[in-house]
Motif scaffolding. Structure first.
Motif, PDB file in Angstrom:
ATOM      1  N   GLN A  28       0.427  -1.362   0.391  1.00  0.00           N
ATOM      2  CA  GLN A  28       0.381   0.152   0.421  1.00  0.00           C
ATOM      3  C   GLN A  28       1.399   1.422  -0.069  1.00  0.00           C
ATOM      4  O   GLN A  28       2.129   1.094  -0.030  1.00  0.00           O
ATOM      5  N   LEU A  29       0.383   2.815   0.280  1.00  0.00           N
ATOM      6  CA  LEU A  29       0.519   3.807   0.211  1.00  0.00           C
ATOM      7  C   LEU A  29       0.727   3.962   1.371  1.00  0.00           C
ATOM      8  O   LEU A  29      -0.351   3.700   1.978  1.00  0.00           O
ATOM      9  N   ASN A  30       1.718   4.449   2.202  1.00  0.00           N
ATOM     10  CA  ASN A  30       1.747   5.333   3.732  1.00  0.00           C
ATOM     11  C   ASN A  30       1.231   7.255   2.743  1.00  0.00           C
ATOM     12  O   ASN A  30       0.066   7.613   2.352  1.00  0.00           O
ATOM     13  N   GLU A  31       0.409   8.166   4.208  1.00  0.00           N
ATOM     14  CA  GLU A  31      -0.186   9.040   3.988  1.00  0.00           C
ATOM     15  C   GLU A  31       1.096  10.039   3.410  1.00  0.00           C
ATOM     16  O   GLU A  31      -0.115  10.989   2.942  1.00  0.00           O
ATOM     17  N   HIS A  32       1.638   9.687   2.924  1.00  0.00           N
ATOM     18  CA  HIS A  32       2.705  10.590   2.363  1.00  0.00           C
ATOM     19  C   HIS A  32       2.981  10.474   0.355  1.00  0.00           C
ATOM     20  O   HIS A  32       4.101  10.716   0.210  1.00  0.00           O
ATOM     21  N   GLY A  33       2.390   9.310   0.166  1.00  0.00           N
ATOM     22  CA  GLY A  33       2.186   8.896  -0.962  1.00  0.00           C
ATOM     23  C   GLY A  33       3.154   7.637  -1.225  1.00  0.00           C
ATOM     24  O   GLY A  33       4.406   7.875  -2.508  1.00  0.00           O
ATOM     25  N   TYR A  34       4.259   7.145   0.167  1.00  0.00           N
ATOM     26  CA  TYR A  34       5.471   7.004  -0.269  1.00  0.00           C
ATOM     27  C   TYR A  34       4.515   5.141  -0.695  1.00  0.00           C
ATOM     28  O   TYR A  34       3.755   4.476   0.422  1.00  0.00           O
ATOM     29  N   ILE A  35       5.842   3.743  -1.091  1.00  0.00           N
ATOM     30  CA  ILE A  35       5.284   2.540  -1.363  1.00  0.00           C
ATOM     31  C   ILE A  35       5.526   1.537   0.007  1.00  0.00           C
ATOM     32  O   ILE A  35       6.650   2.291   0.392  1.00  0.00           O
ATOM     33  N   LEU A  36       4.868   0.878   1.368  1.00  0.00           N
ATOM     34  CA  LEU A  36       4.983   0.337   2.156  1.00  0.00           C
ATOM     35  C   LEU A  36       5.088  -1.318   1.222  1.00  0.00           C
ATOM     36  O   LEU A  36       4.133  -1.557   0.453  1.00  0.00           O
ATOM     37  N   PRO A  37       5.856  -2.370   1.730  1.00  0.00           N
ATOM     38  CA  PRO A  37       6.904  -1.818   2.189  1.00  0.00           C
ATOM     39  C   PRO A  37       8.224  -0.696   1.516  1.00  0.00           C
ATOM     40  O   PRO A  37       9.465   0.019   2.277  1.00  0.00           O
ATOM     41  N   GLY A  38       8.330  -1.492   0.242  1.00  0.00           N
ATOM     42  CA  GLY A  38       8.585  -0.374  -0.326  1.00  0.00           C
ATOM     43  C   GLY A  38      10.415  -0.195  -0.704  1.00  0.00           C
ATOM     44  O   GLY A  38      11.025  -0.774  -0.101  1.00  0.00           O
ATOM     45  N   LEU A  39      11.189   0.720  -1.037  1.00  0.00           N
ATOM     46  CA  LEU A  39      13.249   1.263  -0.728  1.00  0.00           C
ATOM     47  C   LEU A  39      13.173   2.367  -0.600  1.00  0.00           C
ATOM     48  O   LEU A  39      14.195   3.070  -0.449  1.00  0.00           O
ATOM     49  N   GLY A  40      11.948   3.195   0.360  1.00  0.00           N
ATOM     50  CA  GLY A  40      12.134   5.130  -0.072  1.00  0.00           C
ATOM     51  C   GLY A  40      12.080   5.347  -1.125  1.00  0.00           C
ATOM     52  O   GLY A  40      11.779   5.119  -2.115  1.00  0.00           O
ATOM     53  N   ASP A  41      12.689   6.615  -0.962  1.00  0.00           N
ATOM     54  CA  ASP A  41      13.056   7.796  -2.079  1.00  0.00           C
ATOM     55  C   ASP A  41      14.040   7.108  -3.372  1.00  0.00           C
ATOM     56  O   ASP A  41      15.321   6.914  -3.107  1.00  0.00           O
ATOM     57  N   ALA A  42      13.412   6.761  -4.617  1.00  0.00           N
ATOM     58  CA  ALA A  42      14.923   5.881  -5.205  1.00  0.00           C
ATOM     59  C   ALA A  42      15.631   6.646  -6.073  1.00  0.00           C
ATOM     60  O   ALA A  42      16.784   6.624  -6.229  1.00  0.00           O
ATOM     61  N   GLY A  43      15.176   8.002  -6.188  1.00  0.00           N
ATOM     62  CA  GLY A  43      15.978   9.075  -6.843  1.00  0.00           C
ATOM     63  C   GLY A  43      16.669  10.009  -5.657  1.00  0.00           C
ATOM     64  O   GLY A  43      17.754   9.762  -5.730  1.00  0.00           O
ATOM     65  N   ASP A  44      16.418   9.876  -5.030  1.00  0.00           N
ATOM     66  CA  ASP A  44      17.253   9.922  -3.470  1.00  0.00           C
ATOM     67  C   ASP A  44      18.588   9.257  -3.081  1.00  0.00           C
ATOM     68  O   ASP A  44      19.459   9.066  -2.994  1.00  0.00           O
ATOM     69  N   ARG A  45      17.838   8.107  -3.205  1.00  0.00           N
ATOM     70  CA  ARG A  45      18.959   6.619  -2.620  1.00  0.00           C
ATOM     71  C   ARG A  45      20.335   6.948  -3.944  1.00  0.00           C
ATOM     72  O   ARG A  45      21.167   5.964  -3.700  1.00  0.00           O
ATOM     73  N   ILE A  46      19.583   7.013  -5.212  1.00  0.00           N
ATOM     74  CA  ILE A  46      20.087   7.053  -6.096  1.00  0.00           C
ATOM     75  C   ILE A  46      21.399   8.157  -6.685  1.00  0.00           C
ATOM     76  O   ILE A  46      22.698   8.035  -6.273  1.00  0.00           O
ATOM     77  N   PHE A  47      20.679   9.429  -5.602  1.00  0.00           N
ATOM     78  CA  PHE A  47      21.784  10.264  -6.482  1.00  0.00           C
ATOM     79  C   PHE A  47      22.082  11.134  -4.737  1.00  0.00           C
ATOM     80  O   PHE A  47      22.679  11.876  -5.150  1.00  0.00           O
ATOM     81  N   GLY A  48      21.875  10.596  -3.870  1.00  0.00           N
ATOM     82  CA  GLY A  48      22.587  11.098  -2.800  1.00  0.00           C
ATOM     83  C   GLY A  48      21.458  12.171  -2.203  1.00  0.00           C
ATOM     84  O   GLY A  48      22.277  13.170  -1.851  1.00  0.00           O
ATOM     85  N   THR A  49      20.459  12.711  -2.238  1.00  0.00           N
ATOM     86  CA  THR A  49      20.021  14.704  -2.096  1.00  0.00           C
ATOM     87  C   THR A  49      19.502  14.089  -1.244  1.00  0.00           C
ATOM     88  O   THR A  49      18.819  15.194  -0.308  1.00  0.00           O
ATOM     89  N   ARG A  50      19.552  12.848  -0.097  1.00  0.00           N
ATOM     90  CA  ARG A  50      18.692  13.295   0.888  1.00  0.00           C
ATOM     91  C   ARG A  50      19.639  12.637   1.511  1.00  0.00           C
ATOM     92  O   ARG A  50      20.739  11.565   1.622  1.00  0.00           O
TER      93      ARG A  50
END
Ligand code: PRP
Ligand code: URA
Length: 220
Positions: A198-220
């Motif tokens: 499912q999605l959480n209240e912020h639209g993130y996928i659960l269990p997911g893998l987090g923010d894909a763009g941030d994890r690829i590019f190191g922006t967070r």
């Protein structure tokens, strides 16, 4: 709850979950929050290559005459010369290199979209694809299919330019996104390494893998 990967679900006829053990193994590395940026990038490339192998297994072949060192024989080549990758920026970029290792000659278009953090609506900022879209087989790449807003917008923009054959490849899909794509574009088959809960209240996928763009590019 641990669930075994399944390849198709009656509930989502537009979804194929790729259950190959190597794909599932690599996905587990991507899900792990301890995975470094360097490893995350490398594994996104590896899993994308494996997925591309599966996604293209129905491509039509044409017979060609080939001279081996010993004699002439009939061999087979992929007939579609117009296979075209379209990563959705940013995170889809992480999937391109791996797919290009399998298909080094394909063309690559780009669609720039980001999801507004508050409204979760996709915001378009870039679009460039090769000529003759109507003659091409498009493979849209984006690691995450969450609400489906970005994926639907990407496919809509391709079709507005004349695209008729589009596949969508993601690492993780949420049921909401799969259904939204089916409603908007029932002809588009989705290929994913996992259908998550499912999605959480912020639209993130659960269990997911987090923010894909941030994890690829190191922006967070
Ligand atoms: C992520 C992801 C998808 C989108 C999925 O991109 O790569 O494009 O969100 O969400 P949706 O299905 O609800 O539309 P994001 O907007 O974070 O942009 P980025 O790739 O630039 O980080
Ligand atoms: N975008 C991501 O990168 N991850 C999610 O879980 C949802 C949207």
């Amino acid at each position: 709850m641990a669930t075994e990967p399944v390849s198709t679900t009656a509930a989502h006829p537009n979804l194929t979950v790729l259950t190959h053990p190597l794909i599932q193994h690599k996905l587990s590395i991507l899900r792990d929050k301890r995975t470094s940026k360097k490893t995350f990038r490398a594994v996104v490339a590896e899993i994308s290559m494996l997925m591309a192998y599966e996604v293209t297994k129905d491509l039509p072949l044409v017979p060609v005459q080939v001279e081996t060192p010993l004699e002439t024989t009939t061999a087979y080549q992929v007939s579609g010369k117009k296979l075209t990758l379209v990563p959705v920026l940013r995170a889809g970029l992480g999937m391109v290199e791996g797919v290009l290792q399998l298909m080094p000659s394909v063309r690559v278009g780009h669609i720039g979209l980001y999801r507004d953090h508050d409204t979760l609506q996709p915001v378009a900022y870039y679009f460039k694809i090769p000529p003759e879209p109507e003659a091409r087989d498009f493979i849209v790449l984006d690691p995450m299919l969450a609400t489906g807003g970005s994926a639907v917008a990407a496919v809509t923009s391709l079709k507005e330019q004349g695209a008729v054959r589009v596949r969508f490849v993601c690492l993780v899909a949420a049921p909401e996104g799969v259904e939204r794509m089916r409603e908007a574009h029932p002809d588009v088959q989705i290929f994913a390494a996992a259908l998550d809960r499912q999605l959480n209240e912020h639209g993130y996928i659960l269990p997911g893998l987090g923010d894909a763009g941030d994890r690829i590019f190191g922006t967070r």
